[in-house]
Structure formats: C-alpha cells, structure tokens
Scaffold this motif. Structure first.
Motif, PDB file in Angstrom:
ATOM      1  N   ARG A 120      -7.886  36.740  99.274  1.00 43.90           N
ATOM      2  CA  ARG A 120      -7.304  35.400  99.211  1.00 43.90           C
ATOM      3  C   ARG A 120      -8.143  34.352  99.918  1.00 43.90           C
ATOM      4  NH1 ARG A 120      -0.888  36.879  98.533  1.00 43.90           N
ATOM      5  NH2 ARG A 120      -1.310  38.396  96.912  1.00 43.90           N
ATOM      6  N   THR A 121      -9.435  34.622 100.004  1.00 47.64           N
ATOM      7  CA  THR A 121     -10.379  33.593 100.416  1.00 47.64           C
ATOM      8  C   THR A 121     -10.773  32.773  99.193  1.00 47.64           C
ATOM      9  OG1 THR A 121     -12.301  34.988 100.018  1.00 47.64           O
ATOM     10  CG2 THR A 121     -11.285  35.112 102.202  1.00 47.64           C
ATOM     11  N   ILE A 122     -11.474  31.660  99.422  1.00 47.73           N
ATOM     12  CA  ILE A 122     -11.925  30.833  98.296  1.00 47.73           C
ATOM     13  C   ILE A 122     -12.780  31.642  97.345  1.00 47.73           C
ATOM     14  CG2 ILE A 122     -13.371  28.843  97.665  1.00 47.73           C
ATOM     15  CD1 ILE A 122     -12.515  27.607 100.383  1.00 47.73           C
TER      16      ILE A 122
ATOM     17  N   VAL B 279      -1.683  30.600 100.918  1.00 42.84           N
ATOM     18  CA  VAL B 279      -2.885  29.898 101.361  1.00 42.84           C
ATOM     19  C   VAL B 279      -2.633  28.407 101.185  1.00 42.84           C
ATOM     20  CG1 VAL B 279      -4.403  31.805 100.736  1.00 42.84           C
ATOM     21  CG2 VAL B 279      -3.988  29.990  99.068  1.00 42.84           C
ATOM     22  N   SER B 280      -3.559  27.582 101.637  1.00 41.88           N
ATOM     23  CA  SER B 280      -3.400  26.137 101.489  1.00 41.88           C
ATOM     24  C   SER B 280      -3.777  25.705 100.071  1.00 41.88           C
ATOM     25  CB  SER B 280      -4.284  25.400 102.492  1.00 41.88           C
ATOM     26  OG  SER B 280      -5.645  25.539 102.133  1.00 41.88           O
TER      27      SER B 280
ATOM     28  N   THR C 233      -7.472  25.584  99.431  1.00 42.61           N
ATOM     29  CA  THR C 233      -8.152  26.842  99.117  1.00 42.61           C
ATOM     30  C   THR C 233      -8.181  27.081  97.609  1.00 42.61           C
ATOM     31  OG1 THR C 233      -7.541  27.819 101.236  1.00 42.61           O
ATOM     32  CG2 THR C 233      -8.079  29.351  99.463  1.00 42.61           C
TER      33      THR C 233
ATOM     34  N   GLU D   7     -10.575  24.541  95.862  1.00 43.56           N
ATOM     35  CA  GLU D   7     -11.990  24.882  95.999  1.00 43.56           C
ATOM     36  C   GLU D   7     -12.356  26.083  95.134  1.00 43.56           C
ATOM     37  OE1 GLU D   7     -13.809  24.808  99.897  1.00 43.56           O
ATOM     38  OE2 GLU D   7     -12.120  23.685 100.692  1.00 43.56           O
TER      39      GLU D   7
ATOM     40  N   GLU E 224     -11.325  32.176 108.412  1.00 47.35           N
ATOM     41  CA  GLU E 224     -10.549  32.208 107.170  1.00 47.35           C
ATOM     42  C   GLU E 224      -9.058  31.987 107.397  1.00 47.35           C
ATOM     43  OE1 GLU E 224     -11.681  32.176 104.241  1.00 47.35           O
ATOM     44  OE2 GLU E 224     -13.762  32.763 104.456  1.00 47.35           O
TER      45      GLU E 224
ATOM     46  N   SER F  87      -7.287  28.400 106.204  1.00 48.82           N
ATOM     47  CA  SER F  87      -6.342  28.398 105.078  1.00 48.82           C
ATOM     48  C   SER F  87      -5.037  27.673 105.405  1.00 48.82           C
ATOM     49  CB  SER F  87      -6.029  29.834 104.640  1.00 48.82           C
ATOM     50  OG  SER F  87      -5.381  30.547 105.677  1.00 48.82           O
TER      51      SER F  87
END
Length: 516
Positions: free
Chosen positions: A17-19, A53-54, A57, A60, A165, A169
């Motif tokens: 769940r990272t960019i 997440v935000s 995120t 992006e 991270e 987020s």
C-alpha cells in the motif's frame, strides 16, 4: 466498456500500500487482463479509505500509472540472466546492487522491467543465490525494485527517495473533518516559552562551534529526576532524532531488531528505512510479554527497543515486576537495550529503567516534546561513555550538537516550579479526556482498557470498516496497522485535544466497531 471496479474489490487485490506498490500491482492487474481497457477505477477518496492510506497516495499512484501505461507505454520485457551477465562486472553483493542501480537510473532498465530469477542470474554470474538475494534486498530497501517469490521481481523506481511510509500516508483531512490522528499535546496546555527562550539567548558558549554533547545546566536538571545514575548524557533534537541517530551509529543494515508490538509508527518507519529485520514482541497490560521477548531473543537481535513507562499507543504502563522480568531475559546477552520514554511526564507513573542493571548497554531516551512543546526540539539520552561517544561521532556528519539556546531554555523550564505545575496539570487533563471517551464507549457496550496518555487503542471487528464508517461521519483516526508489523484490527484515536465532541465520537466508534 467493462464495468467499474469497486474500492472494496481493489482493497482485496492490493497488498503493498505504498505509492509504488499500488501502481505496480494495479499495472500487473492490467497486464493480466483482470482490469481490461475501459475499466473505470474507483474514486480516489473511496479507494484511499478502503486501503487505509491518504488520498494523496492514491493520486500519486494513479499519476505513475498514467506515465507508464495510459500514455501508451508498455511495460518493458523481462531481461534475461545472460543479458545481465554481460552488464555486471563487479560480482560482489555491493557491486551487483550498485551496477544494477546504475542501469536503472540510466533508463536501461526502465520501471516495470522484470528481473531474472535469482538462481538463473546466480548461475550466469557464477556467484551464490544468496549473493543475488542480498543485492536485491539492498535495492528493495531503496525502494527501486519490488516483489519476490513466484511472482518475480520488478523495477519499481528509478531513484531512491527516502520517505517514512507510515507517516507519509497520513492525510490532510480538511477543515470539516475532526482529525483524531495526531496524538500530540494540546497547545493550550503547554507552558509558555517566552521567558525560557530569553534566558536561553544567553546560554553558555553561545554560538561556539565546539561540538559539546550537552550543556552542564541541562545535564544537572535532567539528572535530578533520571531513573538511574548513568556515565554520560547527550542532548538531541527530539526523541525520534535520538532514535534515528543511534540506529545509524550503532546498528548495521540487515541486523535484527526486536521491538514491542504495537509501537509508535515513526519508530517502525525509522527501522524500515534503516533496513533492519524487525521481530515483534507482543504486549499486554503490563508491558512487553516475557515469553514473546524470550522467543525474539532466539534470533539474537542487535537491539531491543521498548517504552519503559507509558506506552504511547496503547496507554498501558509497564509494571515494575514486568521490567525486572524483561531484565532477566536480557541477562547474559549483548543486545542493546533502548528505552524510549517519549510521552515523559504526561504520565504520572514513576520513571524506570534497566540502566542500573545494564549500564554498559542501556540507552535511555527522554523526550520533552509532549510536555514542554515540540518546537523546543529537545530530548536527552543517557548511556555508557563509549556508546554516547559513538552516537556523537555519527552526529558529527551533520549538525554536531543541539542548539544551546534550546538546551538552556529547556534547563530553565525543568527548574521552574510553575512549569512543573503546568505539566502536572496537563497530565491530569489528558487522563480525564481519555477516560471520558473510554467511559462513553463502555456505556455503548465496547470493551476498552484503562490507561493514560494522549490516545485510546480500541479493538474493532474490521479496521477497514471502522475507518470508512468514521470517515463518513467526518471523523479521521489511524488504523492499527500503522503501529504494528502484524495484522491488527484496532484503531488509534487521539484524545489529547478531544473536548466538546466526545459523545459524537463515541457514537461513531460504537457504530464503526461492529461487523462490516
């Protein structure tokens, strides 16, 4: 045109769940035909809530997809082991990592390229598979490749951008949202700084370039209430700065670190950025569980990091009996013992430490951000002279010392009776606010543990459902996964500044805690 895919459907498919992770896994679904051309993706805000997440995120990640896919670019073909063998000249772990990174930065290996299997490349380079795995681990730590196992490994970025991270987020929720994500102090309860700063402006050796560890007056003020008598002290630019600095000075990337679970999300960000292997030590109402630490110690960790007084996430206090039992487990080892008292005198519990028992390897950190104010940017750590010297030596690469103005102001505040009364009163108010929410939740049938501090740690049936439900009511909280390295169906609700909307929040949490 294909039907739209819901945010719920996406949440089941996306694991990273990272960019970069969201972009890569979505592109993989597209390439596999699971998301055919014409599929409508879910709204950014809906998907952000589902993935916890935000919205930034998701935005992006979508921007990266537009560059790599929707502009018409196809994902690059896999590079063969033979091709790699021709390009890599230095066949050490570091050499393979550096030369592969150079190929990526030069665009020879564009984002999306699939790397050869570890065993195939090891055979072609005439090295062991472990050598390739460790080289890939270094690139994975730098977030320029991703994936592993049967699904393969892919180029995920063309440059290393360090970012925390979990912290990154967190979203900006807007004026109409009650933001209960920041478990910080209520600025109205902090002591005034004007007189202290005026005093600090005439600090001893002001504007000297001498890299002093700590001002004598701050050491005297800190030592007066320190939980043991250490060999040496060091002033740092806040508690997290102390943690970040000591891990870079003392713990090598790739080492194993044991840490209480859950814990502060910024601690996890620091450890993950450092590239260490994290071993969770589970906690109960008395602190880290002895049997869990015993299990972790089988992995011979370089360090054990825990909060020796008030836990900043759960609000539980480590009992005297428990800290002694933890010391028994650590007896006879060479593991560094890092004690992070980040909430400080927000807690009325006595300060405690294993420093008297293990003076040569305990590092005890006390942050003043929650009690005296975050802009004072001040924490103090203690340890043996040798360890403090190692940390200070690493600091010489950057600032070298903490502002003498801030150190002197901090010393003035620690001596000032009025300031100490303000801090004590603030702690009482924080406890009342936390208790008010806890009692309101119990009245609605929820099970909530007693505790202290600036937040509540609340069990829910589904953290994902709870986040979405609260968001629909204009309330933002953090999911428990941000504070844990294992699955967590909790939410963390900041209570430090929660005053007149407690009943509204309790109603929302009661609704959100049930089955989805």
């Amino acid at each position: 045109m294909s039907d739209a895919r819901s945010a719920e459907w996406f949440a089941e498919k996306i694991s990273d769940r990272t960019i970069r992770g969201i972009a890569l896994e979505t592109s993989a679904l597209i390439r596999a035909g699971v998301l055919p051309v014409g599929t409508k993706l879910p709204a950014v805000r809906d998907l952000a809530f589902r993935l916890q997440v935000s919205p930034a995120t998701i935005s992006e990640a979508w921007s990266e997809l537009r560059l790599n896919i929707y502009s018409g670019d196809k994902m690059s073909d896999a590079r063969s082991a033979e091709w790699f063998a021709e390009k890599i000249s230095d066949r050490t772990i570091r050499g393979i990592a550096l030369e592969t990174s150079a190929l990526i930065r030069a665009g020879v290996l564009p984002v999306g390229t699939k790397l050869p299997a570890v065993r195939d490349l090891a055979f072609r380079l005439q090295v062991s598979p472990a050598t390739i795995s460790e080289a890939w681990s270094e690139l994975r730590r730098q977030k320029i490749i991703t994936g592993r196992g049967r699904n393969g490994t892919w180029v995920s970025g063309d440059r290393f951008v360090a970012r925390p991270e979990r912290l990154a987020s967190s979203g900006n929720y807007g004026e109409n949202v009650l933001d209960l994500t920041r478990a910080g102090p209520d600025v109205r309860l902090l002591p005034p700084l004007a007189e202290a700063m005026a005093y600090g402006a005439s600090a001893h050796e002001l504007n000297s370039y001498e890299r002093s560890r700590i001002l004598p007056e701050l050491e005297v003020a800190a030592r007066a209430t320190w939980p043991y008598d250490p060999e040496a002290f060091l002033a740092t630019n806040g508690g997290y700065n102390a943690i970040y600095t000591l891990f870079h000075a003392l713990v090598t990337s790739g080492n194993t670190v044991a840490i209480e679970n859950p814990t502060a999300m910024r601690l996890l960000d620091i450890l993950e950025d450092r590239g260490v292997r994290i071993i969770p030590v589970e906690c109960d109402n008395d602190g880290p569980i002895v049997s869990s630490l015993q299990q972790a110690m089988l992995q011979k960790p370089s360090a054990f990091l825990f909060q020796p007084r008030l836990h900043s996430v759960t609000g539980q206090t480590v009992s005297k009996e428990r800290i002694e039992a933890l010391g028994d487990v650590l007896e006879g080892t060479d593991t560094l013992i890092i004690e992070d008292d980040g909430v400080a005198d927000v807690s009325d519990a006595p300060r405690q430490s294993l420093g008297a028992r293990f003076p040569d390897r305990v590092i005890h950190i006390l942050s003043y951000s929650k009690t005296l104010g975050p802009d004072l940017r001040l924490a103090v750590l203690s340890s043996s002279k040798a360890i403090v010297e190692e940390i200070q030596s690493y600091r010489s690469f950057s600032a070298g010392w903490t502002s003498r103005v801030l150190q002197s102001a901090g010393a003035w505040l620690l001596r000032d009776p009025s300031t100490q009364e303000t801090v004590a009163r603030a702690g009482e108010i924080y406890a009342q606010r936390r208790d008010t929410l806890s009692n309101a939740l119990r009245e609605r049938g929820l099970t909530v543990e007693n505790g202290k501090g600036l937040c509540n740690w609340i069990p829910v049936t589904s953290a994902q459902f709870a986040m979405v439900t609260l968001a629909a009511r204009g309330i933002a909280v953090h999911p428990g996964t941000k504070f844990s390295i294992t699955p967590s169906n909790y939410i963390r609700v900041a209570t430090g500044a929660l005053t007149d909307r407690c009943e509204e929040v309790a109603d929302g949490i009661a609704l959100a805690s049930g089955p989805p």
